[in-house]
Design a protein around this motif. Structure first.
Motif, short mmCIF file in Angstrom:
data_model
loop_
_atom_site.label_atom_id
_atom_site.label_comp_id
_atom_site.label_asym_id
_atom_site.label_seq_id
_atom_site.Cartn_x
_atom_site.Cartn_y
_atom_site.Cartn_z
N ARG A 1 46.16 44.86 43.75
CA ARG A 1 45.70 43.52 43.46
C ARG A 1 46.19 42.53 44.52
O ARG A 1 47.28 42.68 45.07
CB ARG A 1 46.20 43.07 42.08
CG ARG A 1 45.57 41.73 41.67
CD ARG A 1 46.09 41.23 40.33
NE ARG A 1 45.58 39.86 40.12
CZ ARG A 1 46.22 38.92 39.46
NH1 ARG A 1 47.39 39.17 38.92
NH2 ARG A 1 45.69 37.73 39.33
N GLU B 1 35.73 40.06 42.09
CA GLU B 1 36.21 39.88 40.73
C GLU B 1 35.05 39.68 39.75
O GLU B 1 33.92 39.37 40.14
CB GLU B 1 37.17 38.68 40.68
CG GLU B 1 37.81 38.39 39.34
CD GLU B 1 38.61 39.55 38.76
OE1 GLU B 1 37.99 40.59 38.45
OE2 GLU B 1 39.84 39.41 38.59
N ARG B 2 35.36 39.85 38.49
CA ARG B 2 34.38 39.64 37.43
C ARG B 2 33.75 38.25 37.52
O ARG B 2 34.46 37.25 37.70
CB ARG B 2 35.08 39.79 36.07
CG ARG B 2 34.16 39.59 34.87
CD ARG B 2 34.93 39.78 33.58
NE ARG B 2 34.04 39.82 32.43
CZ ARG B 2 34.38 40.32 31.24
NH1 ARG B 2 35.59 40.81 31.07
NH2 ARG B 2 33.52 40.33 30.25
N SER C 1 41.71 44.47 45.75
CA SER C 1 40.70 43.80 44.94
C SER C 1 41.38 42.85 43.97
O SER C 1 42.38 42.22 44.32
CB SER C 1 39.82 44.85 44.24
OG SER C 1 38.77 44.26 43.51
N HIS C 2 40.88 42.76 42.74
CA HIS C 2 41.25 41.71 41.80
C HIS C 2 41.68 42.31 40.46
O HIS C 2 41.34 43.45 40.14
CB HIS C 2 40.06 40.77 41.61
CG HIS C 2 39.48 40.32 42.90
ND1 HIS C 2 39.88 39.16 43.54
CD2 HIS C 2 38.54 40.88 43.72
CE1 HIS C 2 39.21 39.01 44.67
NE2 HIS C 2 38.39 40.05 44.80
N ALA D 1 38.81 43.28 37.89
CA ALA D 1 37.96 44.26 38.56
C ALA D 1 38.67 45.61 38.69
O ALA D 1 38.08 46.66 38.39
CB ALA D 1 37.55 43.74 39.94
N SER E 1 46.37 36.21 35.55
CA SER E 1 45.12 36.88 35.89
C SER E 1 43.95 36.37 35.10
O SER E 1 44.11 35.69 34.07
CB SER E 1 45.29 38.39 35.63
OG SER E 1 44.11 39.10 35.90
N ASP F 1 42.14 38.43 33.63
CA ASP F 1 41.86 39.62 32.86
C ASP F 1 42.19 39.44 31.37
O ASP F 1 43.21 38.86 31.00
CB ASP F 1 42.69 40.77 33.40
CG ASP F 1 42.20 42.12 32.97
OD1 ASP F 1 41.17 42.19 32.29
OD2 ASP F 1 42.85 43.12 33.32
#
Length: 223
Positions: free
Chosen positions: A21, A95-96, A156-157, A160, A215, A217
């Protein structure tokens, strides 16, 4: 003589992938949903990337792949600077998509979108299943080109990577929230199972600093 089928000459159980991340951003600190918004690393994030890169370089990675968003690509560049590896990009690692949530704080999302917050589904954004499918597919494409004993690092993120990891591991969707979120500039390691039949999680959230996970997330913010 015909060429062997793809993957037939691969030594089973030897490939590894590190899911890394990105470092901290100002929006992480402010607990704002970043999604596809291209927010850069802050000074702490840059320092985190350099520190983590020194540790990851010791694993002797053979390939480096990143999301094109600058917070991830600048994180990847810290490792490229040490290893000399070229950095490939894949748009499917972003990312989402947070839809209407992007730029809002966690508290603002909770107050304005209580039902969507409870389901952790941003209006106009992606579903968890959509993210898992595209991110795991991007990683699998890169793994197809990895040598038999190669190590791929993917920058990445948070959401994700966690969702893509769930896709790679073949976890049923109802168990995806059992896997916790990744802290800034921390990583998880997957190794190929014997016989090349899928992947095993061997490390999760490695390199964690004594700080909270910040995050986009659900595994961090959802209830």
């Amino acid at each position: 003589m015909s060429d062997p089928e793809p993957g037939k000459d691969r030594e089973p159980g030897k490939r590894r992938v590190v899911l890394w991340r990105h470092g901290q951003t100002r929006w992480n600190v402010e607990r704002r949903f970043q999604g596809k918004t291209d927010i850069p690393l802050d000074e702490t994030g840059l320092q985190q990337a350099r520190r983590a890169a020194r540790l990851l370089a010791a694993l002797r990675p053979t390939a480096l792949l990143t999301s094109p968003l600058q917070r991830a690509s600048d994180t990847a560049q810290a490792l490229a600077t040490i290893t000399g590896l070229p950095v490939a990009q894949d748009r499917d690692l972003v990312e989402r998509d947070g839809g209407a949530w992007e730029g809002l704080t966690n508290q603002e999302i909770r107050e304005r979108y209580p039902a969507e917050y409870a389901a952790w589904q941003p209006p106009g954004g992606e579903t968890s299943a959509q993210v898992a499918k595209r991110v795991s597919a991007a990683i699998e494409r890169a793994l197809d080109d990895l040598p038999p004993t190669g190590l791929l690092v993917v920058a990445s993120h948070g959401a994700a990577l966690r969702l893509g990891m769930c896709g790679l591991l073949g976890l049923p969707e109802q168990h995806w929230d059992n896997l916790g979120g990744l802290a800034n500039c921390c990583w998880s390691v997957l190794s190929e199972r014997r016989g090349g039949e899928g992947w095993r999680l061997v490390e999760h959230n490695a390199g964690t600093l004594p700080e909270p996970v910040l995050s986009d997330d659900r595994a961090v913010n959802g209830t």
